[in-house]
Design an enzyme around this catalytic site. Structure first.
Site, PDB file in Angstrom:
ATOM      1  N   ASN A  89      35.030  34.813  21.502  1.00  0.00           N
ATOM      2  CA  ASN A  89      35.673  35.253  20.364  1.00  0.00           C
ATOM      3  C   ASN A  89      37.173  36.078  20.982  1.00  0.00           C
ATOM      4  OD1 ASN A  89      36.524  34.380  17.881  1.00  0.00           O
ATOM      5  ND2 ASN A  89      36.237  36.685  18.000  1.00  0.00           N
ATOM      6  N   GLU A 116      35.966  40.001  22.452  1.00  0.00           N
ATOM      7  CA  GLU A 116      37.457  40.282  22.438  1.00  0.00           C
ATOM      8  C   GLU A 116      37.124  41.454  23.823  1.00  0.00           C
ATOM      9  OE1 GLU A 116      38.383  43.145  19.621  1.00  0.00           O
ATOM     10  OE2 GLU A 116      39.329  41.163  17.943  1.00  0.00           O
ATOM     11  N   GLU A 147      38.977  33.263  12.441  1.00  0.00           N
ATOM     12  CA  GLU A 147      39.204  33.986  11.734  1.00  0.00           C
ATOM     13  C   GLU A 147      40.883  33.833  11.303  1.00  0.00           C
ATOM     14  OE1 GLU A 147      38.659  38.031  13.516  1.00  0.00           O
ATOM     15  OE2 GLU A 147      36.543  37.895  14.334  1.00  0.00           O
ATOM     16  N   HIS A 181      44.837  36.018  14.202  1.00  0.00           N
ATOM     17  CA  HIS A 181      45.039  36.216  12.973  1.00  0.00           C
ATOM     18  C   HIS A 181      46.485  36.074  13.283  1.00  0.00           C
ATOM     19  CE1 HIS A 181      41.523  38.116  11.983  1.00  0.00           C
ATOM     20  NE2 HIS A 181      41.129  38.083  12.836  1.00  0.00           N
ATOM     21  N   ASP A 185      43.957  34.372   9.136  1.00  0.00           N
ATOM     22  CA  ASP A 185      45.180  35.285   8.501  1.00  0.00           C
ATOM     23  C   ASP A 185      46.568  34.891   8.925  1.00  0.00           C
ATOM     24  OD1 ASP A 185      44.966  37.543  10.758  1.00  0.00           O
ATOM     25  OD2 ASP A 185      43.915  38.738   8.868  1.00  0.00           O
TER      26      ASP A 185
HETATM   27  C1  XIL Z   1      37.753  43.652  11.243  1.00  0.00           C
HETATM   28  C2  XIL Z   1      36.587  43.817   8.875  1.00  0.00           C
HETATM   29  O1  XIL Z   1      37.370  43.293   8.690  1.00  0.00           O
HETATM   30  C3  XIL Z   1      36.893  44.829   8.569  1.00  0.00           C
HETATM   31  O2  XIL Z   1      36.405  44.976   7.693  1.00  0.00           O
HETATM   32  C4  XIL Z   1      36.402  45.533   9.253  1.00  0.00           C
HETATM   33  O3  XIL Z   1      36.964  47.624   9.008  1.00  0.00           O
HETATM   34  C5  XIL Z   1      37.007  45.885  10.956  1.00  0.00           C
HETATM   35  O4  XIL Z   1      36.902  44.324  11.701  1.00  0.00           O
HETATM   36  N1  XIL Z   1      38.663  41.604  14.999  1.00  0.00           N
HETATM   37  C6  XIL Z   1      37.538  40.732  14.868  1.00  0.00           C
HETATM   38  C7  XIL Z   1      36.422  41.180  12.953  1.00  0.00           C
HETATM   39  O5  XIL Z   1      36.735  40.257  15.709  1.00  0.00           O
HETATM   40  O6  XIL Z   1      34.942  41.771  13.910  1.00  0.00           O
HETATM   41  C8  XIL Z   1      37.160  42.564  12.843  1.00  0.00           C
HETATM   42  O7  XIL Z   1      36.997  42.700  11.365  1.00  0.00           O
HETATM   43  C9  XIL Z   1      39.287  41.695  12.814  1.00  0.00           C
HETATM   44  C10 XIL Z   1      39.760  41.869  13.840  1.00  0.00           C
END
Ligand code: XIL
Length: 302
Positions: free
Chosen positions: A169, A127, A235, A206, A237
């Protein structure tokens, strides 16, 4: 029929999930985990605040529980993440300049060395770009150490674990026309041109009504792959339910399958109740661990 992991394996891919160490005593959770998934990302346990809570004092107990689970079920591991502006330990949050640069590089070296030979791919940097139309780097304490901090992190990671794939990422990089997507693309293109060691790009993906699956998603994955890197969905969802959600999971899965260098998909949790999204139902299993329509659509698309 089959499972997500075995279906993905038919085309040489993996299907993964984020795992939380605190849930490894839940037998419904571990039952689904060991049956369905062939790649594991620690949801929080390999982040900077977890692995280096005090400067130069490393803590691997929770991460190692996840590593042991992966070993016991024959799954591989994605390392997440070595350098990030979030979930920094308190001692790092207040650091700047040369001291922070050295601390960051020490962290990358120590953690990647600890897990040498055990990690399929590391999210070396997470990020680092701003949202919105600027295409600029995100202003963070790491960025303020100098624009070359990302390549310095990749170079240190390569030296520490030459066998791991090294990935950049990010989120909101799924739409090809988005300024952030273009900025990450130009960075990867530049790294490849100058021999900075980068092997892959992770798309967090996401998705929700404000940030839906873009119609050019497959194009984005293919354009990055054409730079000579692997791509992964890291990641995933997708907010929603029923047929609409199932169709979105099908679209994302099919996009990865259509790109030969898309080597796998990871969902960010197992059951809806495991999701980091406090409300909503963005995953493949319901709170009781039952397969949703989104699961069936994903399996069919693999
Ligand atoms: C999130 C986790 O799922 C949570 O449990 C935590 O509180 C915060 O981080 N981007 C990412 C992940 O790269 O590491 C994040 O994970 C979600 C967004």
């Amino acid at each position: 029929g089959g499972t997500l992991g075995s279906a993905a394996a038919r085309t040489g891919r993996y299907f993964g999930t984020a795992v939380s160490a605190s849930k490894l005593s839940d037998s419904v959770y571990t039952g689904i985990l060991s049956r369905e998934f062939s790649m594991i990302t620690a949801e929080n346990e390999m982040k900077i605040d977890a692995t280096e809570p005090s400067q130069n004092q490393f803590s691997y107990a929770n991460a190692d529980r996840i590593v042991n689970q992966a070993t016991s079920q024959g799954a591989r591991l994605r390392g997440h993440t070595l350098a990030w502006h979030q979930q920094q330990p308190g001692w790092m949050q207040g650091m700047e300049g040369t001291a922070l640069r050295q601390a960051m590089l020490n962290h990358v070296t120590q953690v990647a060395t600890h897990y040498r030979g055990k990690i399929y791919a590391w999210d070396v940097v997470n990020e680092a770009f701003e949202d919105g139309g600027s295409g600029a780097r995100r202003n963070s304490n790491l960025q303020r150490t100098g624009n070359d901090w990302i390549e310095a992190a990749f170079t240190a990671a390569r030296a520490a674990d030459p066998g791991a794939k090294l990935c950049y990422n990010d989120y909101n990089t799924d739409d090809w026309t988005h300024a952030k997507t273009q900025a990450v693309y130009r960075m990867v293109q530049d790294f490849k041109a100058r021999g900075v060691p980068i092997d892959c790009v992770g798309f967090q993906s996401h998705f929700n009504p404000n940030s839906p699956v873009p119609s050019n998603y497959q194009t984005t994955l293919q354009n990055f792959a054409n730079l000579g890197v692997d791509v992964q969905i890291t990641e995933l969802d997708i907010e929603g339910s029923g047929t609409a959600q199932a169709n979105n999971f099908r679209t994302v899965t099919s996009a990865c399958l259509a790109v030969s260098r898309c080597t796998g998909i990871t969902v960010w949790g197992i059951r809806d109740t495991d999701s980091w999204r406090a409300s909503g139902t963005p995953l493949l299993f319901d709170g009781n661990g039952q397969k949703k329509a989104a699961y069936t659509a994903t399996l069919e698309a693999l």
